[in-house]
Scaffold this motif. Structure first.
Motif, PDB file in Angstrom:
ATOM      1  N   THR A  21       0.853  -1.188   0.000  1.00 54.99           N
ATOM      2  CA  THR A  21       0.000   0.000   0.000  1.00 54.99           C
ATOM      3  C   THR A  21       0.890   1.239   0.000  1.00 54.99           C
ATOM      4  O   THR A  21       2.093   1.159   0.290  1.00 54.99           O
ATOM      5  N   ASP A  22       0.295   2.387  -0.292  1.00 59.38           N
ATOM      6  CA  ASP A  22       1.063   3.631  -0.302  1.00 59.38           C
ATOM      7  C   ASP A  22       1.516   4.055   1.093  1.00 59.38           C
ATOM      8  O   ASP A  22       2.387   4.908   1.229  1.00 59.38           O
ATOM      9  N   HIS A  27       2.313  -7.528   5.996  1.00 62.80           N
ATOM     10  CA  HIS A  27       2.770  -8.915   5.874  1.00 62.80           C
ATOM     11  C   HIS A  27       1.675  -9.842   6.396  1.00 62.80           C
ATOM     12  O   HIS A  27       1.248  -9.719   7.544  1.00 62.80           O
ATOM     13  N   THR A  28       1.240 -10.742   5.561  1.00 59.63           N
ATOM     14  CA  THR A  28       0.141 -11.625   5.944  1.00 59.63           C
ATOM     15  C   THR A  28       0.649 -13.038   6.238  1.00 59.63           C
ATOM     16  O   THR A  28       1.652 -13.453   5.657  1.00 59.63           O
ATOM     17  N   PRO A  29      -0.050 -13.758   7.157  1.00 64.13           N
ATOM     18  CA  PRO A  29      -1.277 -13.386   7.858  1.00 64.13           C
ATOM     19  C   PRO A  29      -1.039 -12.199   8.792  1.00 64.13           C
ATOM     20  O   PRO A  29       0.045 -12.068   9.366  1.00 64.13           O
ATOM     21  N   ILE A  30      -2.098 -11.371   8.975  1.00 62.99           N
ATOM     22  CA  ILE A  30      -1.970 -10.180   9.794  1.00 62.99           C
ATOM     23  C   ILE A  30      -3.211 -10.002  10.668  1.00 62.99           C
ATOM     24  O   ILE A  30      -4.316 -10.380  10.261  1.00 62.99           O
ATOM     25  N   PHE A  31      -2.985  -9.464  11.864  1.00 59.11           N
ATOM     26  CA  PHE A  31      -4.090  -9.042  12.729  1.00 59.11           C
ATOM     27  C   PHE A  31      -4.087  -7.520  12.776  1.00 59.11           C
ATOM     28  O   PHE A  31      -3.031  -6.901  12.936  1.00 59.11           O
ATOM     29  N   MET A  32      -5.273  -6.919  12.635  1.00 57.03           N
ATOM     30  CA  MET A  32      -5.415  -5.470  12.627  1.00 57.03           C
ATOM     31  C   MET A  32      -6.027  -4.988  13.932  1.00 57.03           C
ATOM     32  O   MET A  32      -7.202  -5.264  14.200  1.00 57.03           O
ATOM     33  N   PRO A  33      -5.275  -4.267  14.782  1.00 59.18           N
ATOM     34  CA  PRO A  33      -5.868  -3.687  15.988  1.00 59.18           C
ATOM     35  C   PRO A  33      -7.031  -2.765  15.628  1.00 59.18           C
ATOM     36  O   PRO A  33      -6.970  -2.028  14.632  1.00 59.18           O
ATOM     37  N   VAL A  34      -8.086  -2.824  16.423  1.00 57.01           N
ATOM     38  CA  VAL A  34      -9.299  -2.062  16.136  1.00 57.01           C
ATOM     39  C   VAL A  34      -9.227  -0.686  16.794  1.00 57.01           C
ATOM     40  O   VAL A  34      -9.158  -0.577  18.017  1.00 57.01           O
ATOM     41  N   LYS A  49       3.446   1.108  16.832  1.00 53.35           N
ATOM     42  CA  LYS A  49       4.575   0.952  15.912  1.00 53.35           C
ATOM     43  C   LYS A  49       5.735   0.208  16.555  1.00 53.35           C
ATOM     44  O   LYS A  49       6.257  -0.759  16.001  1.00 53.35           O
ATOM     45  N   GLU A  50       6.150   0.658  17.744  1.00 52.62           N
ATOM     46  CA  GLU A  50       7.430   0.225  18.300  1.00 52.62           C
ATOM     47  C   GLU A  50       7.346  -1.016  19.178  1.00 52.62           C
ATOM     48  O   GLU A  50       8.299  -1.786  19.239  1.00 52.62           O
ATOM     49  N   ASP A  51       6.248  -1.206  19.882  1.00 52.59           N
ATOM     50  CA  ASP A  51       6.140  -2.354  20.787  1.00 52.59           C
ATOM     51  C   ASP A  51       5.275  -3.453  20.178  1.00 52.59           C
ATOM     52  O   ASP A  51       5.659  -4.618  20.117  1.00 52.59           O
ATOM     53  N   ILE A  52       4.098  -3.057  19.683  1.00 52.44           N
ATOM     54  CA  ILE A  52       3.161  -4.028  19.121  1.00 52.44           C
ATOM     55  C   ILE A  52       3.558  -4.419  17.704  1.00 52.44           C
ATOM     56  O   ILE A  52       3.289  -5.528  17.250  1.00 52.44           O
ATOM     57  N   ASN A  53       4.210  -3.495  16.984  1.00 49.16           N
ATOM     58  CA  ASN A  53       4.642  -3.728  15.603  1.00 49.16           C
ATOM     59  C   ASN A  53       3.473  -4.010  14.665  1.00 49.16           C
ATOM     60  O   ASN A  53       3.516  -4.928  13.837  1.00 49.16           O
ATOM     61  N   ALA A  54       2.418  -3.203  14.777  1.00 48.38           N
ATOM     62  CA  ALA A  54       1.252  -3.353  13.904  1.00 48.38           C
ATOM     63  C   ALA A  54       1.574  -2.849  12.501  1.00 48.38           C
ATOM     64  O   ALA A  54       2.197  -1.806  12.336  1.00 48.38           O
ATOM     65  N   ASP A  55       1.138  -3.594  11.482  1.00 49.53           N
ATOM     66  CA  ASP A  55       1.298  -3.166  10.092  1.00 49.53           C
ATOM     67  C   ASP A  55       0.164  -2.255   9.655  1.00 49.53           C
ATOM     68  O   ASP A  55       0.331  -1.425   8.764  1.00 49.53           O
ATOM     69  N   ILE A  56      -1.028  -2.452  10.240  1.00 46.92           N
ATOM     70  CA  ILE A  56      -2.245  -1.762   9.810  1.00 46.92           C
ATOM     71  C   ILE A  56      -3.211  -1.704  10.973  1.00 46.92           C
ATOM     72  O   ILE A  56      -3.200  -2.596  11.834  1.00 46.92           O
ATOM     73  N   ILE A  57      -4.022  -0.655  11.032  1.00 45.71           N
ATOM     74  CA  ILE A  57      -5.079  -0.571  12.040  1.00 45.71           C
ATOM     75  C   ILE A  57      -6.420  -0.379  11.347  1.00 45.71           C
ATOM     76  O   ILE A  57      -6.484  -0.032  10.166  1.00 45.71           O
ATOM     77  N   LEU A  58      -7.477  -0.602  12.095  1.00 47.87           N
ATOM     78  CA  LEU A  58      -8.839  -0.491  11.574  1.00 47.87           C
ATOM     79  C   LEU A  58      -9.554   0.669  12.256  1.00 47.87           C
ATOM     80  O   LEU A  58      -9.365   0.909  13.447  1.00 47.87           O
ATOM     81  N   GLY A  84      -2.215  10.847  13.632  1.00 47.14           N
ATOM     82  CA  GLY A  84      -0.770  10.653  13.719  1.00 47.14           C
ATOM     83  C   GLY A  84      -0.284   9.259  13.404  1.00 47.14           C
ATOM     84  O   GLY A  84       0.874   8.935  13.662  1.00 47.14           O
ATOM     85  N   TRP A  85      -1.146   8.426  12.826  1.00 45.73           N
ATOM     86  CA  TRP A  85      -0.747   7.072  12.431  1.00 45.73           C
ATOM     87  C   TRP A  85      -0.355   7.115  10.956  1.00 45.73           C
ATOM     88  O   TRP A  85      -1.157   7.494  10.095  1.00 45.73           O
ATOM     89  N   ASP A  86       0.887   6.707  10.635  1.00 45.15           N
ATOM     90  CA  ASP A  86       1.353   6.830   9.257  1.00 45.15           C
ATOM     91  C   ASP A  86       1.359   5.511   8.488  1.00 45.15           C
ATOM     92  O   ASP A  86       1.846   5.441   7.360  1.00 45.15           O
ATOM     93  N   GLY A  87       0.800   4.459   9.091  1.00 38.93           N
ATOM     94  CA  GLY A  87       0.689   3.176   8.402  1.00 38.93           C
ATOM     95  C   GLY A  87      -0.660   3.040   7.716  1.00 38.93           C
ATOM     96  O   GLY A  87      -1.500   3.949   7.755  1.00 38.93           O
TER      97      GLY A  87
END
Length: 376
Positions: A21-22, A27-34, A49-58, A84-87
Motif C-alpha cells: 500500500t502507499d 505482511h500476511t497473515p496479519i491481525f489489525m488492531p481495532v 509501531k514500536e512495541d506491538i509492531n502493527a502493520d495496519i489498524i482499523l 498521527g498514524w502513518d501506516g
C-alpha cells in the motif's frame, strides 16, 4: 495496491504474502488492531509501531462520521494526519453498526436510516454515501456497504438480504470507480461475502464477489453467535472460491484459536476488539494460555507478564503489579494489559507466518491451539 502471494503451506490452505500500500507493507497473515473512533483504546500510536509492531489498524465509518465528523477530518487532511498514524488504515463501512442498532434503524433498498447512539439524531447511509465518507476519512482499504444478518437467521431472510447486499455492492463499485482519493494516495475497495450459515448462499455470494475483480475480498456475517465449527465450514467454503492471488479478510474474528484455524482455511487478514476489550477486564492472552489477572493466585507473582513474548510491556511489568493496577482501577493497568494482548496477537500471526514459510505450520498450529485455550 498489489498482493504478492509468497508461500503456500503444503499440508493446509495457509498462505504467507505481502500487501503493498502507499502507507507501507502489510505482511500476511496479519491481525489489525481495532481503532473504532480513530484510536486503539488505551494505546499510543508510538506503542502500535514500536512495541506491538502493527502493520495496519482499523477504524469505523459510522463512528468517525458521527464524531468528530467529516469536515474536521478533511480539514486535517484525512485520518492519518488527524491521529498521527502513518501506516495503512482499513475502515469498516458501518454495516455491522447498522446490524447492531436493530431497534434504531430502518433498512430499505435505497439505504439505511438510523439514529445516532450519541444524541438520537437521524442519519441516512447509502452505498454511494458510504463510499464518499470513507474517501473523506482517507482509508487505504475501504469496505463495501452491506447488511450483516444475525444468527440465527431464517433462510428466506438471509436470501433476500444477500440479494440486496449484492445490489448495494454494484452501487458501491460504481461510486468508488467514479470518484478519486482526496489525499494523494491510492485507496482500494474490498467487497464483502455474506449469506449467513447457508452453504448455497455463501457459494453464490463468493462467486458474485469474486466477479467484481477487486484488490481484496472480505468474509462478513460470521462471528455473530454461530458455533465455531460452522464458522470454519463457511470460511473454508468461501476461501475455496475466492481468487488465490488476492488477500482474504475474515471480519471480526476472533480468539487466538479462531485465528489459527482460519489461517489454516486460507484467511490472510483479521480484526477483533477481543484483545483490547478483554484486556480492560483483566483477561490476558499469553504464550502459555489465558490468564485472569484478577485472580488471587497472581497477587504475589513477581515474574514478568510473559517473558517468552518479548516486547517492553510484557517483559518489564510483573503479574503482581498489573493485578494491583487492575484492582485499583488505575488507567495504567488498562494500558499495560491492552499493549500486552495486542503484542501477543501480532506475535501469534507472525509466528504463523514463520511456520508457513518453514513448512511446518500444521504441526505448530495443532500444538498451539490446545495451549492457547488453556486457562492458567
Amino acid at each position: 495496491m498489489k498482493f504478492e502471494l509468497q508461500v503456500n503451506d503444503q499440508k493446509s490452505k495457509a498462505r504467507a504474502g505481502v500487501l503493498y500500500t502507499d502507507h507501507g507493507l502489510i505482511h500476511t497473515p496479519i491481525f489489525m488492531p481495532v481503532g473504532t473512533a480513530g484510536t486503539v483504546k488505551a494505546v499510543h500510536q508510538r506503542e502500535l509501531k514500536e512495541d506491538i509492531n502493527a502493520d495496519i489498524i482499523l477504524a469505523n465509518t459510522y463512528h468517525l462520521y458521527l464524531r468528530p465528523g467529516l469536515q474536521l477530518l478533511e480539514n486535517a487532511g484525512g485520518l492519518h494526519k488527524f491521529n498521527g498514524w502513518d501506516g495503512p488504515i482499513l475502515t469498516d463501512s458501518g454495516g455491522y453498526q447498522v446490524y447492531s442498532l436493530a431497534e434504531n434503524r430502518k433498512i430499505e433498498e435505497k439505504g439505511v436510516t438510523f439514529q445516532s447512539h450519541i444524541d438520537g439524531s437521524k442519519h441516512f447511509f447509502t452505498p454511494e454515501s458510504v463510499m464518499d465518507i470513507q474517501r473523506s476519512i482517507g482509508a487505504d482499504i475501504i469496505m463495501a456497504f452491506d447488511e450483516c444478518t444475525p444468527y440465527p437467521c431464517e433462510y428466506e431472510y438471509a436470501k433476500s438480504s444477500l440479494a440486496m447486499t449484492h445490489r448495494w455492492l454494484k452501487r458501491c463499485c460504481a461510486r468508488f470507480d467514479a470518484t478519486e482519493a482526496k489525499y494523494g494516495f491510492e485507496q482500494t475497495l474490498f467487497p464483502i461475502v455474506q449469506g449467513s450459515v447457508y452453504r448455497d448462499l455463501r457459494k453464490e455470494s463468493a462467486e458474485f464477489v469474486a466477479g467484481c475483480e477487486r484488490d481484496g475480498y472480505a468474509i462478513g456475517g460470521l462471528a455473530v453467535g454461530e458455533p465455531a465449527e460452522m464458522m470454519y465450514e463457511m470460511t473454508e467454503l468461501v476461501c475455496d472460491i475466492l481468487p488465490t492471488d488476492k488477500p482474504r479478510y475474515l471480519m471480526g474474528v476472533g480468539t487466538p484459536a479462531n485465528i489459527l484455524e482460519s489461517i489454516a482455511q486460507g484467511v490472510d487478514m483479521f480484526d477483533c476488539v477481543m484483545p483490547t476489550r478483554n484486556a480492560r477486564n483483566g483477561m490476558l492472552f499469553t504464550t502459555q494460555g489465558i490468564i485472569n489477572i484478577r485472580n488471587e493466585k497472581w497477587k504475589d507473582e513477581l515474574t514478568p507478564i510473559d517473558a517468552a513474548l518479548g516486547g517492553y510491556v510484557s517483559t518489564h511489568y510483573s503479574k503482581a503489579y498489573l493485578r494491583h493496577l487492575i484492582h485499583s482501577k488505575e488507567i495504567l493497568g488498562a494500558q499495560i494489559a491492552s499493549v500486552h494482548n495486542l503484542t501477543f496477537y501480532l506475535w501469534l500471526v507472525r509466528q504463523a507466518r514463520e511456520h508457513i514459510q518453514a513448512g511446518d505450520f500444521s504441526i505448530w498450529k495443532n500444538s498451539m491451539v490446545n495451549k492457547l485455550m488453556t486457562r492458567l
